[in-house]
Design a protein around this motif. Structure first.
Motif, mmCIF file in Angstrom:
data_model
loop_
_atom_site.group_PDB
_atom_site.id
_atom_site.type_symbol
_atom_site.label_atom_id
_atom_site.label_comp_id
_atom_site.label_asym_id
_atom_site.label_seq_id
_atom_site.Cartn_x
_atom_site.Cartn_y
_atom_site.Cartn_z
ATOM 1 N N UNK A 18 0.822 -1.208 0.000
ATOM 2 C CA UNK A 18 0.000 0.000 0.000
ATOM 3 C C UNK A 18 0.857 1.259 0.000
ATOM 4 N N UNK A 19 1.980 1.229 0.696
ATOM 5 C CA UNK A 19 2.875 2.387 0.726
ATOM 6 C C UNK A 19 3.420 2.694 -0.666
ATOM 7 N N UNK A 20 3.786 1.642 -1.399
ATOM 8 C CA UNK A 20 4.299 1.845 -2.757
ATOM 9 C C UNK A 20 3.223 2.420 -3.667
ATOM 10 N N UNK A 21 1.996 1.933 -3.508
ATOM 11 C CA UNK A 21 0.878 2.441 -4.304
ATOM 12 C C UNK A 21 0.636 3.913 -3.993
ATOM 13 N N UNK A 22 0.629 4.268 -2.708
ATOM 14 C CA UNK A 22 0.396 5.658 -2.319
ATOM 15 C C UNK A 22 1.488 6.567 -2.868
ATOM 16 N N UNK A 23 2.719 6.110 -2.832
ATOM 17 C CA UNK A 23 3.825 6.902 -3.387
ATOM 18 C C UNK A 23 3.628 7.143 -4.875
ATOM 19 N N UNK A 24 3.322 6.083 -5.621
ATOM 20 C CA UNK A 24 3.129 6.230 -7.067
ATOM 21 C C UNK A 24 1.920 7.104 -7.390
ATOM 22 N N UNK A 25 0.945 7.124 -6.497
ATOM 23 C CA UNK A 25 -0.249 7.945 -6.701
ATOM 24 C C UNK A 25 0.018 9.420 -6.451
ATOM 25 N N UNK A 26 1.104 9.727 -5.770
ATOM 26 C CA UNK A 26 1.357 11.084 -5.301
ATOM 27 C C UNK A 26 2.177 11.901 -6.295
ATOM 28 N N UNK A 27 2.269 13.198 -6.004
ATOM 29 C CA UNK A 27 3.100 14.087 -6.814
ATOM 30 C C UNK A 27 4.581 13.765 -6.672
#
Length: 255
Positions: A225-234
């Motif tokens: 989930x952390x990797x997904x959130x990072x990729x989703x972010x600016x």
């Protein structure tokens, strides 16, 4: 400067949001401030639980149900999300059809079809449904959940591996086609991950697996989930076309 994953004002769709990894991705995106569309196929109870959890924490979410291999159902999901939340800025393709693994000679042909439909065609249909609005906005994130199996090619993995390798090819082409619109297209590839169903078991770090992992342990669902959130972010605005293993180094893409 302190780095912070802030998805405030963003709208995210997570397919397979009620699954073991999907539920943690959904919670995490909501905790980062995104409004989240919680997709499920059959687990309505878990979808309602996630919705209640997010709303009680002050977030905004909704539930959508549908078969992600069917164009008309994805189109219906799109209209529901647009009406209640708006057009998604972030699409996380996590859903996949489950089946029993066996050898190529024993695997039923329909299992290869199900993996093609849920790994490749899901992403084709999601792209067709949601990327046009991203193009209009001039930004967007497509994030696909792949697997370390796509690099392992071990016995009995053939249908799953074939579907995920097909997905990989689609994502790499799509990244080149939509990059000019500041839309990134990336994949997260989990290893054998500890999730809610595993916690409480006597031995979570099976020696036959972890002895081959450089970090000598299994990852947690939150790591994915952390990797997904990072990729989703600016913060990941200049990363696209990537296949990112989150598996302690168990597989390493070559250059």
């Amino acid at each position: 400067m302190m780095l912070n994953i802030d998805l405030t004002g963003k709208i995210a769709l997570v397919t397979g949001a009620t699954g073991q990894l999907g539920r943690v991705m959904t919670r995490t995106l909501a905790q980062c401030g995104a409004k989240v569309a919680i997709h499920y196929m059959s687990n309505a109870a878990k979808a309602r639980e996630l919705l209640q959890e997010i709303e009680e924490a002050g977030g905004q979410a909704m539930i959508v149900q549908g078969d992600i291999t069917k164009k008309e159902q994805i189109e219906s999901m799109k209209e529901q999300i647009r009406e209640q939340l708006g057009d998604p800025d972030i699409v996380v393709a996590n859903a996949v059809v489950q089946y029993g693994w066996t050898s190529v000679l024993e695997q039923a042909p329909e299992d290869y079809v199900s993996q093609f439909e849920s790994c490749v065609m899901q992403n084709v249909l999601l792209a067709k449904a949601f990327i046009p609005a991203m193009i209009e906005k001039g930004r967007g994130r497509m994030i696909g959940i792949n697997t370390e199996c796509a690099m392992q090619n071990f016995p009995n993995q053939s249908a799953y591996t074939a579907g995920k390798r097909g997905m990989d090819g689609l994502y790499r082409v799509l990244a080149k086609e939509v990059g000019a619109h500041q839309i990134t297209v990336n994949q997260v590839a989990p290893g054998w991950t500890i999730s809610e169903k595993d916690r409480g078991a006597d031995d979570l770090n099976d020696a036959s697996y972890v002895n081959q992992v450089p970090l000598k342990r299994r990852g947690e669902d939150q790591d994915i989930a952390n990797a997904v959130a990072f990729l989703a972010s600016d913060l990941a605005g200049f990363i696209t076309g990537a296949y990112i293993p989150v598996n302690g180094g168990n597989v390493m893409p070559a250059i």
